[in-house]
Design an enzyme around this catalytic site. Structure first.
Site, PDB file in Angstrom:
ATOM      1  N   ASN A 223      -8.030  -3.337 -18.670  1.00 23.72           N
ATOM      2  CA  ASN A 223      -6.924  -3.981 -17.948  1.00 23.72           C
ATOM      3  C   ASN A 223      -6.724  -5.420 -18.385  1.00 23.72           C
ATOM      4  O   ASN A 223      -5.605  -5.921 -18.422  1.00 23.72           O
ATOM      5  CB  ASN A 223      -7.179  -3.946 -16.436  1.00 23.72           C
TER       6      ASN A 223
ATOM      7  N   HIS B 182     -15.512   2.601 -13.571  1.00 21.14           N
ATOM      8  CA  HIS B 182     -14.054   2.538 -13.571  1.00 21.14           C
ATOM      9  C   HIS B 182     -13.445   3.688 -14.358  1.00 21.14           C
ATOM     10  O   HIS B 182     -13.426   3.689 -15.587  1.00 21.14           O
ATOM     11  CB  HIS B 182     -13.623   1.183 -14.157  1.00 21.14           C
TER      12      HIS B 182
ATOM     13  N   GLU C 230     -15.356   2.894 -17.809  1.00 19.19           N
ATOM     14  CA  GLU C 230     -16.027   1.595 -17.955  1.00 19.19           C
ATOM     15  C   GLU C 230     -17.187   1.534 -16.961  1.00 19.19           C
ATOM     16  O   GLU C 230     -16.991   1.823 -15.775  1.00 19.19           O
ATOM     17  CB  GLU C 230     -15.064   0.441 -17.661  1.00 19.19           C
TER      18      GLU C 230
ATOM     19  N   SER D  41     -10.511  -1.587  -9.523  1.00 21.67           N
ATOM     20  CA  SER D  41      -9.879  -1.932 -10.803  1.00 21.67           C
ATOM     21  C   SER D  41     -10.013  -3.416 -11.087  1.00 21.67           C
ATOM     22  O   SER D  41      -9.815  -3.832 -12.221  1.00 21.67           O
ATOM     23  CB  SER D  41      -8.392  -1.573 -10.845  1.00 21.67           C
TER      24      SER D  41
HETATM   25  P1  NAI Z   1      -5.371   5.581  -2.607  1.00 19.24           P
HETATM   26  O1  NAI Z   1      -4.655   4.677  -1.681  1.00 19.24           O
HETATM   27  O2  NAI Z   1      -4.609   6.683  -3.257  1.00 19.24           O
HETATM   28  O3  NAI Z   1      -6.611   6.246  -1.854  1.00 19.24           O
HETATM   29  C1  NAI Z   1      -7.518   5.545  -1.062  1.00 19.24           C
HETATM   30  C2  NAI Z   1      -8.130   6.532  -0.086  1.00 19.24           C
HETATM   31  O4  NAI Z   1      -9.221   5.927   0.541  1.00 19.24           O
HETATM   32  C3  NAI Z   1      -7.175   6.973   1.022  1.00 19.24           C
HETATM   33  O5  NAI Z   1      -7.164   8.373   1.082  1.00 19.24           O
HETATM   34  C4  NAI Z   1      -7.782   6.390   2.284  1.00 19.24           C
HETATM   35  O6  NAI Z   1      -7.586   7.192   3.431  1.00 19.24           O
HETATM   36  C5  NAI Z   1      -9.247   6.361   1.902  1.00 19.24           C
HETATM   37  N1  NAI Z   1     -10.063   5.440   2.655  1.00 19.24           N
HETATM   38  C6  NAI Z   1      -9.753   4.220   3.131  1.00 19.24           C
HETATM   39  N2  NAI Z   1     -10.810   3.680   3.765  1.00 19.24           N
HETATM   40  C7  NAI Z   1     -11.815   4.590   3.668  1.00 19.24           C
HETATM   41  C8  NAI Z   1     -13.155   4.620   4.123  1.00 19.24           C
HETATM   42  N3  NAI Z   1     -13.658   3.625   4.788  1.00 19.24           N
HETATM   43  N4  NAI Z   1     -13.890   5.710   3.826  1.00 19.24           N
HETATM   44  C9  NAI Z   1     -13.380   6.721   3.128  1.00 19.24           C
HETATM   45  N5  NAI Z   1     -12.101   6.761   2.718  1.00 19.24           N
HETATM   46  C10 NAI Z   1     -11.340   5.694   2.975  1.00 19.24           C
HETATM   47  O7  NAI Z   1      -6.043   4.647  -3.683  1.00 19.24           O
HETATM   48  P2  NAI Z   1      -6.361   4.938  -5.220  1.00 19.24           P
HETATM   49  O8  NAI Z   1      -5.169   4.646  -6.034  1.00 19.24           O
HETATM   50  O9  NAI Z   1      -7.018   6.252  -5.339  1.00 19.24           O
HETATM   51  O10 NAI Z   1      -7.408   3.788  -5.549  1.00 19.24           O
HETATM   52  C11 NAI Z   1      -8.734   3.851  -5.082  1.00 19.24           C
HETATM   53  C12 NAI Z   1      -9.571   2.830  -5.838  1.00 19.24           C
HETATM   54  O11 NAI Z   1      -9.511   3.107  -7.237  1.00 19.24           O
HETATM   55  C13 NAI Z   1      -9.077   1.399  -5.695  1.00 19.24           C
HETATM   56  O12 NAI Z   1     -10.184   0.545  -5.685  1.00 19.24           O
HETATM   57  C14 NAI Z   1      -8.230   1.184  -6.938  1.00 19.24           C
HETATM   58  O13 NAI Z   1      -8.149  -0.166  -7.317  1.00 19.24           O
HETATM   59  C15 NAI Z   1      -9.030   1.970  -7.944  1.00 19.24           C
HETATM   60  N6  NAI Z   1      -8.292   2.465  -9.114  1.00 19.24           N
HETATM   61  C16 NAI Z   1      -7.031   2.964  -8.991  1.00 19.24           C
HETATM   62  C17 NAI Z   1      -6.366   3.454 -10.102  1.00 19.24           C
HETATM   63  C18 NAI Z   1      -5.010   4.055  -9.970  1.00 19.24           C
HETATM   64  O14 NAI Z   1      -4.354   4.279 -11.007  1.00 19.24           O
HETATM   65  N7  NAI Z   1      -4.546   4.356  -8.781  1.00 19.24           N
HETATM   66  C19 NAI Z   1      -6.976   3.405 -11.457  1.00 19.24           C
HETATM   67  C20 NAI Z   1      -8.345   2.942 -11.447  1.00 19.24           C
HETATM   68  C21 NAI Z   1      -8.938   2.457 -10.322  1.00 19.24           C
END
Ligand code: NAI
Length: 729
Positions: free
Chosen positions: A492, A442, A454, A421
């Site tokens: 954002n 994104h 995006e 993000s």
């Molecule tokens: P989350 O914390 O819910 O999920 C992250 C997942 O990645 C976890 O299941 C974790 O076990 C896994 N993980 C960690 N290291 C790993 C690896 N080396 N290989 C494979 N899996 C691994 O995070 P979320 O919220 O889904 O965010 C993920 C990405 O998306 C981040 O970069 C965040 O900034 C971005 N994002 C998040 C949004 C949101 O509303 N939550 C919106 C848009 C983008």
């Protein structure tokens, strides 16, 4: 010129019209169609021994998509629009008055003018197929059905159901349309003609215009309820449903001709208004995004993605994998934590199940969708993927490590995309063997609801990678906007100053209710403080910190979210933020009284609602103008499209830059300067706005050259094709 309608007369003297606009997947209604349709009616009226008429379509998934909306893009005068309305109404009147029985055999989308044509027939039979849907979605474009829809539908299915259909603009599956009475019978696709033939043998249908529900007291009661409902949903910002309500209410007590005239008058009134213009522009912005492509010689970029992979089965990863799979693309889902993996698969299944309940998927499709997601625990399984989306934790070192390991397992042509993000794409790409294939992709949360994606081009990202990813985003039915690799990208970046202004206003003593209500009335889908709760207080703080560090003109800082976190107020995720969410009562919420006690100031300040709106909305305008100035995107259209599709930004206002034009750029600058004088320098209008106010130019319509916008010579609406190459990091 090629014909739009084929005809044949069957042995039993049934005339069959087959609608088939050559070279297009859709049939649409325009002047050319009506000219040809009228010629057929001339012929039908002249053949004395005809026994019936069947109208069908040759298209695999569209009966008629509706009127040709390009008419709105041609700056037609009111007289020309009136004439188009009359041409359509006259043709459908002629159809309705034919002496022979008429049947519409519907397979595929039957929308707007298409349904109005069907309503002018005696009977409608439709296939049970998933692609067959019927509706009058005109209010979504700020207009109303004016080729007889508001007059014939209540006569066919009664006023209450007609109001439901017209005022909501909903599109109904054939089964539901049959229950409502819009359709007389359902058939399998192969049996559609046979079913139509049984109806064409019947006598002409009679309409019951004067049933009990059409008596004056009942009509008044139904209308006042419907009006209250419309006002609740639209806060009075959308005139089309209210106008449609008036026309529908009076319709059954008038003659058909009087009602048709009322349709025309109402339509022409609506079409002149700014709401209709903005909604129609948005429609064309969506079409523009659907057609987005980047010219490149690379043949590979034109190929579709046959297999994808998603890294991280968290909130975003599970949603992205579900969406890709729902578009029939097999997807590997990788996580390092088995518990998270199980959780992620469960989330994907829940989305498929919910879709099945809403009839988006059949049971078989939902099961097949889950089957296409293959959980994997290591990279070696990913070698066949054409595109990998990374959605793991938001940490630069982890993302870099993951991509450099991944490079050993995927082919050099595989596109690597990060869902970050905030982190710079160019920085993530440093140290990669092939940094040119990495870009940002994104998605917004929740993935299955948000259409915008995006695409972020890093310093080294190749045209091949961008072109292929644009194609992929369209392949999965999302809408792409290409954005430069700058802090917060587009959405954002514009949203955060607004959310932090809401916090500042709250800290100054304004109530949560006033802040949120004022922006709801402005047309946002939810208030800013509620949105902070939805996104998460910690996530919002993280994104804001990153932006404040990296932006040249940062917005006002506040420690309030940090204070909230210290008090364990994380927003919806733990049930407490600006609001308290009651999990037992389906997440219903009330104001969190404890959060009020965290304010330093004790005074309660009641700022005029208009000032609240101006402060919050104009900060977005200011940031949006900066984005344009810095070429984060290349056109005002990208900004407005991104904000409406990515955040639900007041669609009827057309987006922040269109709103600025409507308010007047000099007024925007005057208001911002007056707020800035009040010890709030973050309101200082940006150079572009000041220059525009002085030079009396607008974001749209005028062609102008602004010396501060590097490389962009014209921001005119008529600039034509996208100059994607101008977006350099
Ligand atoms: P989350 O914390 O819910 O999920 C992250 C997942 O990645 C976890 O299941 C974790 O076990 C896994 N993980 C960690 N290291 C790993 C690896 N080396 N290989 C494979 N899996 C691994 O995070 P979320 O919220 O889904 O965010 C993920 C990405 O998306 C981040 O970069 C965040 O900034 C971005 N994002 C998040 C949004 C949101 O509303 N939550 C919106 C848009 C983008």
């Amino acid at each position: 010129m090629e014909r739009l309608i084929e005809q044949e007369v069957l042995e039993n003297q049934i005339y069959v019209m087959t609608l088939d606009r050559k070279g297009s997947s859709a049939n649409i209604l325009d002047r050319r169609f009506f000219r040809e349709f009228n010629l057929h009616l001339d012929r039908i009226e002249a053949i004395t021994n005809l026994r019936g008429l069947i109208i069908k379509s040759a298209k695999p998934s569209i009966f008629i998509a509706g009127a040709d909306l390009n008419a709105f893009n041609q700056n037609l005068s009111v007289f020309e629009l009136q004439s188009i309305l009359e041409v359509g109404q006259d043709a459908f009147n002629r159809l309705a008055k034919l002496k022979i029985t008429t049947v519409c055999a519907i397979h595929g989308m039957c929308l707007g003018g298409g349904l109005e044509l069907a309503l002018a027939c005696d009977y409608r039979v439709a296939t049970e197929s998933k692609v067959t849907k019927l509706g009058l979605p005109e209010v979504n474009l700020g207009i109303l059905p004016a080729w007889g829809g508001c007059s014939r539908l209540p006569r066919l299915i009664g006023l209450p159901l007609a109001m439901t259909a017209v005022l909501s603009g909903k599109i109904f599956p054939a089964v539901k349309a049959k229950k409502m009475g819009m359709v007389d019978a359902l058939a399998y696709e192969e049996g559609l003609m046979a079913k139509a033939l049984t109806f064409v043998e019947k006598k002409k249908a009679r309409r019951k215009a004067r049933s009990f529900v059409h008596s004056l007291p009942v009509r008044s009661l139904i209308s006042s309820k419907a009006k209250a409902n419309v006002m609740k949903l639209t806060r009075g910002n959308y005139p089309a449903p209210l106008k449609a309500l008036e026309v529908l209410k009076a319709s059954t007590s008038r003659t058909l001709d009087q009602s048709l005239e009322a349709e025309r008058i109402a339509f022409l009134e609506l079409v002149e208004g700014s709401v209709c213009k903005n909604l129609i522009r948005l429609f064309f912005l969506q079409e523009r995004s659907k057609k987005l492509s980047l010219e490149t010689d690379d043949v590979l970029s034109k190929m579709i993605v046959n297999k994808a992979a998603v890294l991280g089965a968290g909130v975003m990863g599970s949603g992205i994998a579900q969406w890709i799979s729902s578009r029939k693309i097999p997807v590997f889902l990788k996580d390092i934590d088995p518990k998270q993996m199980a959780n992620g698969l469960n989330v994907a299944k829940k989305i498929f199940d919910a879709g099945q309940k809403r009839r988006v998927f059949s049971r078989v499709e939902a099961v097949a969708g889950m089957d296409r997601i293959t959980p994997v625990m290591n990279d070696s399984m990913l070698h066949g993927a054409d595109l990998v989306v990374e959605a793991i934790v938001e940490k630069l070192d982890v993302k870099r490590k993951v991509f450099s390991e991944l490079e050993n397992h995927v082919s050099p042509g595989t596109i690597l995309a990060t869902n970050t993000s905030a982190i710079s794409i160019s920085i993530i790409a440093e140290g990669l063997k092939y940094p040119e294939r990495l870009l940002g992709l994104h998605f917004f949360n929740p993935v299955h609801e948000m259409k915008l994606v995006e695409i972020i081009r890093g310093k080294k990202t190749s045209n091949y990678a961008v072109a292929k990813t644009i194609k992929f985003v369209k392949q999965i039915g999302k809408m792409p906007v290409v954005v430069a690799d700058s802090p917060g990208f587009l959405v954002n970046r514009i949203l955060m100053p607004y959310l932090f202004e809401a916090i500042r206003l709250f800290e100054m003593g304004n109530s949560i209710e006033d802040i949120d209500k004022s922006m709801l009335a402005f047309g946002m889908p939810m208030g800013p403080l509620r949105l902070l709760d939805e996104v998460g207080i910690d996530v919002s703080q993280h994104v804001a910190e990153d932006l404040i560090d990296r932006l040249e003109s940062p917005f006002a800082e506040s420690d309030f979210l940090k204070t909230m976190m210290k008090n364990e107020f994380y927003g919806k995720k733990n049930g407490k933020g600006f609001y308290v969410f009651d999990r037992k009562k389906k997440g219903r919420s009330s104001i969190n009284k404890d959060v009020l006690k965290l304010r330093k100031m004790d005074l309660s300040q009641e700022t005029d609602m208009r000032v609240l709106v101006h402060k919050m909305a104009l900060l977005m305008v200011n940031e949006a103008a900066r984005c344009l100035d810095e070429q984060v995107v290349e056109s005002p259209k990208d900004v407005d499209f991104g904000m409406v599709m990515g955040t639900g930004w007041s669609p009827f206002r057309g987006g922040p830059l269109r709103y600025a034009d409507d308010l007047g750029i000099d007024e925007v600058v005057r208001l911002l300067e007056s707020f800035a004088r009040n010890d709030a320098p973050h309101f200082e209008p940006c150079d572009l706005l000041k220059w525009m106010a002085k030079s009396k130019v607008k974001f749209y319509k005028e062609t102008f050259y602004h010396p501060l916008v590097k490389g962009v010579e014209s921001l005119s609406e008529a600039e034509g094709s996208l100059k994607s190459e101008l977006i350099t990091a």
